[in-house]
Design a protein around this motif. Structure first.
Motif, mmCIF file in Angstrom:
data_model
loop_
_atom_site.group_PDB
_atom_site.id
_atom_site.type_symbol
_atom_site.label_atom_id
_atom_site.label_comp_id
_atom_site.label_asym_id
_atom_site.label_seq_id
_atom_site.Cartn_x
_atom_site.Cartn_y
_atom_site.Cartn_z
ATOM 1 N N GLY A 515 81.293 22.278 51.759
ATOM 2 C CA GLY A 515 81.503 21.461 52.859
ATOM 3 C C GLY A 515 82.416 20.126 52.268
ATOM 4 N N ASN A 516 82.004 18.992 52.518
ATOM 5 C CA ASN A 516 82.954 17.751 51.695
ATOM 6 C C ASN A 516 82.450 17.616 50.644
ATOM 7 O OD1 ASN A 516 84.021 17.507 54.477
ATOM 8 N ND2 ASN A 516 82.348 16.255 55.217
ATOM 9 N N LEU A 517 81.483 18.185 49.800
ATOM 10 C CA LEU A 517 81.079 18.088 48.363
ATOM 11 C C LEU A 517 82.101 18.627 47.502
ATOM 12 C CD1 LEU A 517 77.252 18.329 48.698
ATOM 13 C CD2 LEU A 517 78.677 16.146 48.632
ATOM 14 N N SER A 518 82.431 17.760 46.503
ATOM 15 C CA SER A 518 83.553 18.883 45.744
ATOM 16 C C SER A 518 82.553 19.273 44.613
ATOM 17 C CB SER A 518 84.672 17.707 44.927
ATOM 18 O OG SER A 518 85.138 16.781 46.105
ATOM 19 N N ALA A 519 81.542 19.148 44.035
ATOM 20 C CA ALA A 519 80.797 19.725 42.952
ATOM 21 C C ALA A 519 79.441 19.884 43.697
ATOM 22 C CB ALA A 519 81.074 18.973 41.746
ATOM 23 N N PHE A 520 79.169 21.024 44.493
ATOM 24 C CA PHE A 520 77.872 21.304 44.794
ATOM 25 C C PHE A 520 76.794 21.537 43.673
ATOM 26 C CE2 PHE A 520 74.866 24.402 46.735
ATOM 27 C CZ PHE A 520 74.191 23.731 47.696
ATOM 28 N N ASN A 521 77.236 22.358 42.632
ATOM 29 C CA ASN A 521 76.406 22.818 41.651
ATOM 30 C C ASN A 521 75.722 21.796 41.035
ATOM 31 O OD1 ASN A 521 79.533 22.735 40.977
ATOM 32 N ND2 ASN A 521 78.631 23.381 38.956
ATOM 33 N N ASN A 522 76.454 20.656 40.741
ATOM 34 C CA ASN A 522 75.814 19.635 39.840
ATOM 35 C C ASN A 522 75.041 18.760 40.623
ATOM 36 O OD1 ASN A 522 79.215 18.731 38.411
ATOM 37 N ND2 ASN A 522 77.720 20.134 37.760
ATOM 38 N N ILE A 523 74.936 18.928 42.162
ATOM 39 C CA ILE A 523 74.116 18.391 42.962
ATOM 40 C C ILE A 523 72.952 19.150 43.073
ATOM 41 C CG2 ILE A 523 73.500 17.359 45.271
ATOM 42 C CD1 ILE A 523 76.587 16.818 45.471
ATOM 43 N N LEU A 524 73.077 20.343 43.167
ATOM 44 C CA LEU A 524 71.731 21.518 43.416
ATOM 45 C C LEU A 524 71.183 21.335 41.995
ATOM 46 C CD1 LEU A 524 70.569 23.828 45.020
ATOM 47 C CD2 LEU A 524 72.143 25.330 43.868
ATOM 48 N N SER A 525 71.566 21.391 41.041
ATOM 49 C CA SER A 525 70.872 21.469 39.626
ATOM 50 C C SER A 525 69.851 20.247 39.549
ATOM 51 C CB SER A 525 71.640 21.479 38.594
ATOM 52 O OG SER A 525 72.582 20.552 38.433
ATOM 53 N N ASN A 526 69.881 19.267 40.463
ATOM 54 C CA ASN A 526 68.999 18.277 40.206
ATOM 55 C C ASN A 526 67.834 18.296 41.047
ATOM 56 O OD1 ASN A 526 70.288 15.635 38.730
ATOM 57 N ND2 ASN A 526 71.967 16.476 39.820
ATOM 58 N N LEU A 527 67.675 19.327 41.827
ATOM 59 C CA LEU A 527 66.657 19.759 42.729
ATOM 60 C C LEU A 527 65.274 19.838 41.991
ATOM 61 C CD1 LEU A 527 65.607 20.295 45.541
ATOM 62 C CD2 LEU A 527 65.995 22.772 45.132
ATOM 63 N N GLY A 528 65.371 20.238 40.378
ATOM 64 C CA GLY A 528 64.207 20.554 39.851
ATOM 65 C C GLY A 528 63.588 19.017 39.360
ATOM 66 N N TYR A 529 64.131 17.966 39.633
ATOM 67 C CA TYR A 529 63.565 16.575 39.303
ATOM 68 C C TYR A 529 62.711 16.361 40.604
ATOM 69 C CZ TYR A 529 66.917 15.679 35.594
ATOM 70 O OH TYR A 529 67.664 15.962 34.441
ATOM 71 N N VAL A 530 63.047 16.488 41.699
ATOM 72 C CA VAL A 530 62.370 16.124 42.914
ATOM 73 C C VAL A 530 61.365 17.173 43.167
ATOM 74 C CG1 VAL A 530 62.807 16.152 45.568
ATOM 75 C CG2 VAL A 530 64.669 15.549 44.061
ATOM 76 N N LEU A 531 61.402 18.257 43.011
ATOM 77 C CA LEU A 531 60.139 19.389 43.360
ATOM 78 C C LEU A 531 59.089 19.354 42.196
ATOM 79 C CD1 LEU A 531 62.389 22.733 44.263
ATOM 80 C CD2 LEU A 531 61.223 21.143 45.767
ATOM 81 N N LEU A 532 59.642 18.986 41.071
ATOM 82 C CA LEU A 532 58.492 18.854 39.881
ATOM 83 C C LEU A 532 57.985 17.496 39.956
ATOM 84 C CD1 LEU A 532 60.038 20.609 36.836
ATOM 85 C CD2 LEU A 532 58.494 21.418 38.426
ATOM 86 N N GLY A 533 58.686 16.254 40.076
ATOM 87 C CA GLY A 533 58.129 14.970 40.594
ATOM 88 C C GLY A 533 57.093 15.093 41.725
ATOM 89 N N LEU A 534 57.375 15.983 42.869
ATOM 90 C CA LEU A 534 56.618 15.957 43.772
ATOM 91 C C LEU A 534 55.133 16.938 43.486
ATOM 92 C CD1 LEU A 534 55.808 15.675 46.838
ATOM 93 C CD2 LEU A 534 57.095 17.820 47.243
ATOM 94 N N LEU A 535 55.411 17.786 42.691
ATOM 95 C CA LEU A 535 54.126 18.670 42.113
ATOM 96 C C LEU A 535 53.225 17.724 41.277
ATOM 97 C CD1 LEU A 535 52.825 21.394 41.532
ATOM 98 C CD2 LEU A 535 54.203 21.890 39.822
ATOM 99 N N PHE A 536 54.141 17.116 40.461
ATOM 100 C CA PHE A 536 52.989 16.128 39.758
ATOM 101 C C PHE A 536 52.369 14.968 40.591
ATOM 102 C CE2 PHE A 536 52.733 12.411 36.796
ATOM 103 C CZ PHE A 536 51.970 12.813 35.781
ATOM 104 N N LEU A 537 52.798 14.581 41.395
ATOM 105 C CA LEU A 537 52.033 13.600 42.403
ATOM 106 C C LEU A 537 51.244 14.436 43.009
ATOM 107 C CD1 LEU A 537 55.058 11.676 44.329
ATOM 108 C CD2 LEU A 537 53.612 10.976 42.595
ATOM 109 N N LEU A 538 51.234 15.761 43.362
ATOM 110 C CA LEU A 538 50.163 16.446 44.036
ATOM 111 C C LEU A 538 49.054 16.737 43.267
ATOM 112 C CD1 LEU A 538 52.365 19.203 46.310
ATOM 113 C CD2 LEU A 538 50.818 17.165 46.761
#
Length: 852
Positions: A515-538
């Motif tokens: 789309g309009n993003l120039s480096a989607f792979n560098n953005i996608l790889s940060n998904l782990g922080y969000v998912l594992l942070g959510l898991l820790f909250l659970l």
């Protein structure tokens, strides 16, 4: 005079005026105009024409060549003016079917500060008009004119070999500032995007790589190459990903221009010679400023690779959810089986926490004493009450509420349900120790402390206190994230509209747009922080639910045993991990010098919150409030920004920062050593001298708190060393240097905590032990990939691209993406270590748990 006479005179004057001859006007003397001679010559390709031209002569060279619809040939015009008439240049005009190209020789190009550079040899590639016929003969003309008296020149027109680039084939060529090059590339049918890679063995001269549509004219000079298309500066490496959908003709030009100066690529400005007789506007001859380059166009990844990479990323982190669920189910089954066996043996069941806070049974040996009785110290050591408080503690009591009114009797509230009051409770309004400052001093300055000594405040008050950590960081996250998202969207829009790819510091050899993003792979790889942070909250939520249920049952172990359970800091840590993922993704939308703090702010917060949580475990009553903690973290972020903006090569800044660093270390050491029982006032120097005199001069006595002194001495050695390193070396990356200070202190405190835990006779259970080992291994691999350094905004964009590397995982993720994967897993594991490290104490009375 009569009226008749006046009228006669008037008529006489009028008649004289009409009869007089008209005045003679001066004749304009016109010089006879000499017509300019026009010489038209039929010219041939690959022939060098040495000719002359003056103010009265116009030379026209007529060329013709055959153009085929399915074959593109480049035509290049090269000229060299042999005479030295800089004030009266020769004008060359190339007239084509759909375009006109004109340039003067000497060619004058401007650099920084309006410097002028002259070039005697000029070569230009002609724009190739499209043809619909199978074969068409096209004519073009080269006009040569000047205002000088007599100027000699050379003219040569050639066909460009390899004008059309082939997929996956390398092609080498030379270019100068006055002799730019460009080539054509046509997308194959099965290819939707390609990556154009340009390399050179030499860093300088600086050059510019541009991708332009098939339009005339082609902007191929230093002063106009940025007018259209995508472009980036280059020293040794350049790479631009091009998508077919952006070019209606399914083809584009690759333009290579050598700049007049190297300053934009990080090189020095050339010496600008000025003689006494020379004018400041006199252009400088740069002679042979040439660069050899190599270009290759290769297909980029397909849409299937995007899908495969997204699924891979989701699969890795969702597997942690599955693993956590399996562990929880296994523990639940194991507990039910264990309870059944103990019931058959008529053994008492006691609950203890596991990874998710489930209850476990404990043997009888823990009911009356623990592994700490042999030490015989603590506020309730050897079963005796404290000398300053008439208080006894037993396993059967549900909660001890300390009343210091009258006889200070112990109020047994075992029958009262553990439910929070509906009224608002603030620590300042409801502090059970507010009026007993004498007892605070006595208890907190004892040589040996246990957790019961520092867990005396009402649990409801502390719960409210530590919940503020979560609500504050949630508020900070909202106010911080919204403008960040808006800013990086603006950055990305500017990059897409202007085509200036020097704005963002990507790893261009592994930057996959979406789309309009120039480096989607560098953005996608940060998904782990969000998912594992959510898991820790659970996980924390489940633990808190189990703990509250135990309180409602008046469970003795939940009330009086183990490390006091406060979950506010854990919630703040999980939220900080999620925000680190979000802001790191925002930073990687367009990483550059102006938004680096997006990626580091919550790293500082995570390091600070982990140290606070580790300290809170054994010091729940005296831990810092959320307001003071976040204020200190805000000060750290402030220094980070100031250091990056003003600290590079600034000796004064490094002196001030080092002094502040050392003073802050000393103040914090004093606060920790005396458990907060000291005052910073006008008499501080007198008290310091008194202590030094009594303890070091009058009598040589060791420190009263040996363990604390060992930790603080080591901490001061490390921090003083880091301050000296910063003052001497003055590293360019101040943000990473500041983060390294925080991480070193966290690791030191964590190692001290584990050593003291084992030294005190405590043990580490299986789950935290596995977390420690696996997390250490993952951190090691993560740091390896972090230090690969694929780009750096501390240098120019062209210099940063010298560190770019190809993808190494699934042809989609680079080294920094793997750092994102591993560091998110390592942070999650570190949080689990903090959560489960003291699970072995859940059946030990708090007056048997040491403070260190």
């Amino acid at each position: 005079m009569s009226g008749a006479g006046a009228a006669a005179l008037a008529w006489a004057l009028l008649a004289g005026a009409l009869l007089s001859p008209p005045p003679v006007r001066p004749q304009l003397q016109l010089q006879p105009r000499r017509d300019r001679d026009v010489q038209e010559k039929e010219a041939q390709f690959n022939t060098t024409y040495i000719d002359w031209v003056d103010a009265n002569l116009l030379n026209i060279y007529a060329f013709n060549h055959s153009v085929r619809r399915n074959r593109t040939e480049g035509v290049r015009v090269s000229v060299n003016v042999l005479s030295d008439h800089k004030d009266r240049p020769v004008l060359f005009v190339v007239r084509q079917k759909e375009a006109v190209v004109s340039f003067q020789v000497p060619l004058i190009l401007r650099g920084l500060y309006q410097r002028k550079y002259a070039y005697q040899e000029v070569s230009r590639t002609l724009c190739q008009p499209q043809t619909k016929a199978e074969v068409e003969t096209q004519h073009f003309y080269v006009d040569v004119s000047t205002l000088s008296l007599n100027t000699s020149y050379q003219l040569r027109v050639t066909r460009v070999e390899n004008f059309v680039l082939r997929t996956n084939e390398r092609f080498s060529f030379n270019a100068t500032a006055a002799q730019p090059q460009y080539f054509k590339y046509e997308f194959p049918e099965e290819v939707d995007s390609v990556i154009v890679k340009v390399t050179s063995a030499m860093a300088f001269p600086c050059s510019v790589i541009s991708i332009q549509d098939i339009l005339c004219p082609v902007y191929d000079l230093d002063n106009n190459v940025a007018f259209i298309g995508m472009y980036q500066t280059m020293t040794k490496k350049a790479a631009i990903t091009v998508q077919k959908k952006d070019f209606p003709s399914h083809s584009f030009y690759v333009v290579v221009v050598v700049k007049t100066e190297d300053e934009v690529c990080g090189g020095p400005l050339p010496y600008y010679p000025l003689s006494k007789d020379a004018s400041p506007d006199e252009p400088v001859d740069q002679h042979n400023r040439q660069k050899t380059l190599e270009v290759m166009v290769s297909p980029a990844i397909t849409s299937e690779a995007y899908v495969r990479s997204v699924l891979f990323c989701l699969g890795i982190f969702l597997s942690f959810y599955v693993l956590t669920l399996l562990i929880a189910c296994w523990e639940s089954c194991w507990q039910h089986k264990r309870k059944g066996l103990l019931a058959a043996m008529d053994s008492p069941n006691l609950d203890t926490a596991s990874l998710l806070g489930h209850s476990r049974s404990i043997p009888d040996s823990f009911l009356n004493h623990g592994p700490y009785d042999s030490y015989g110290y603590g506020s309730f050591g050897n079963g005796s009450s404290s000398s300053t408080e008439g208080i006894t503690d037993s396993l059967g009591s549900a909660e001890v509420s300390y009343n210091y009114v009258g006889e200070r009797s112990l109020e047994n509230v075992a029958g009262r349900p553990r439910m929070d009051s509906l009224s608002s409770i603030e620590e300042d309004d409801y502090d059970t120790l507010a009026d007993i400052d004498y007892d605070k001093n006595v208890i907190r300055t004892k040589q040996y402390l246990c957790v019961a000594d520092l867990a005396r405040k009402d649990k409801r008050v502390l719960r409210k206190k530590y919940q503020i950590y979560f609500w504050n960081i949630a508020t900070i996250a909202v106010f911080y994230a919204l403008p960040v998202v808006q800013l990086v969207i603006t950055y990305q829009t500017v990059v897409n509209v202007t085509g200036n790819q020097d704005i963002c510091y990507y790893n261009f050899l592994c930057a996959h747009p979406l789309g309009n993003l120039s480096a989607f792979n560098n953005i996608l790889s940060n998904l782990g922080y969000v998912l594992l942070g959510l898991l820790f909250l659970l996980i924390i939520l489940q633990r808190e639910i189990n703990y509250n249920r135990a309180l409602l049952r008046n469970d003795a172990h939940a009330l009086e045993c183990g490390i006091p359970k406060h979950f506010g800091l854990f919630y703040a840590m999980g939220t900080a991990l999620m925000m680190e993922g979000l802001l790191s993704a925002c930073y990687h939308v367009c990483p550059n010098y102006t938004n680096f703090q997006f990626d580091t702010s919550f790293m500082y917060m995570i390091a600070g919150l982990c140290m606070l949580k580790l300290y809170q475990k054994r010091h729940p009553d005296i831990n810092a409030s959320a307001y003071s903690a976040y204020a200190c973290l805000a000060l750290v972020i402030f220094f980070s920004v100031v250091g990056v903006v003003f600290g590079k090569g600034n000796t004064a800044f490094w002196i001030v920062f080092s002094v502040i660093h050392i003073v802050a270390t000393l103040l914090l050491s004093t606060q920790l050593y005396y458990m907060g029982r000291w005052k910073l006032d006008s008499g501080i120097l007198r008290r310091i001298l008194h202590v030094l005199y009594t303890d070091c001069v009058r009598q040589c006595s060791g420190p009263m708190y040996v363990d604390r002194m060992v930790l603080l001495v080591m901490g001061n050695i490390i921090n003083w060393s880091l301050a000296a390193y910063g003052l001497i070396v003055r590293p360019n990356d101040f943000a990473s240097y500041l983060l390294a200070i925080g991480i070193c202190n966290l690791l030191l405190y964590f190692a001290f905590y584990i050593i003291m835990k084992l030294r005190s006779g405590e043990r580490i259970k299986l789950i935290p032990l596995l977390c420690i080992i696996s997390t250490s291994v993952v951190w090691g691999f993560a740091l390896f990939f972090f230090f690969q350094g694929l780009s750096t905004w501390q240098k120019t964009p062209a210099e940063s691209r010298e560190h770019n590397r190809d993808c190494i995982l699934l042809d989609f993720f680079d080294d920094h993406d793997i750092w994102h994967f591993l560091s998110s897993i390592a942070m999650f594991g570190s949080f689990l270590v903090l959560l489960t490290l003291d699970d072995d104490l859940d059946c030990v009375q708090r007056d048997k748990i040491y403070v260190f």
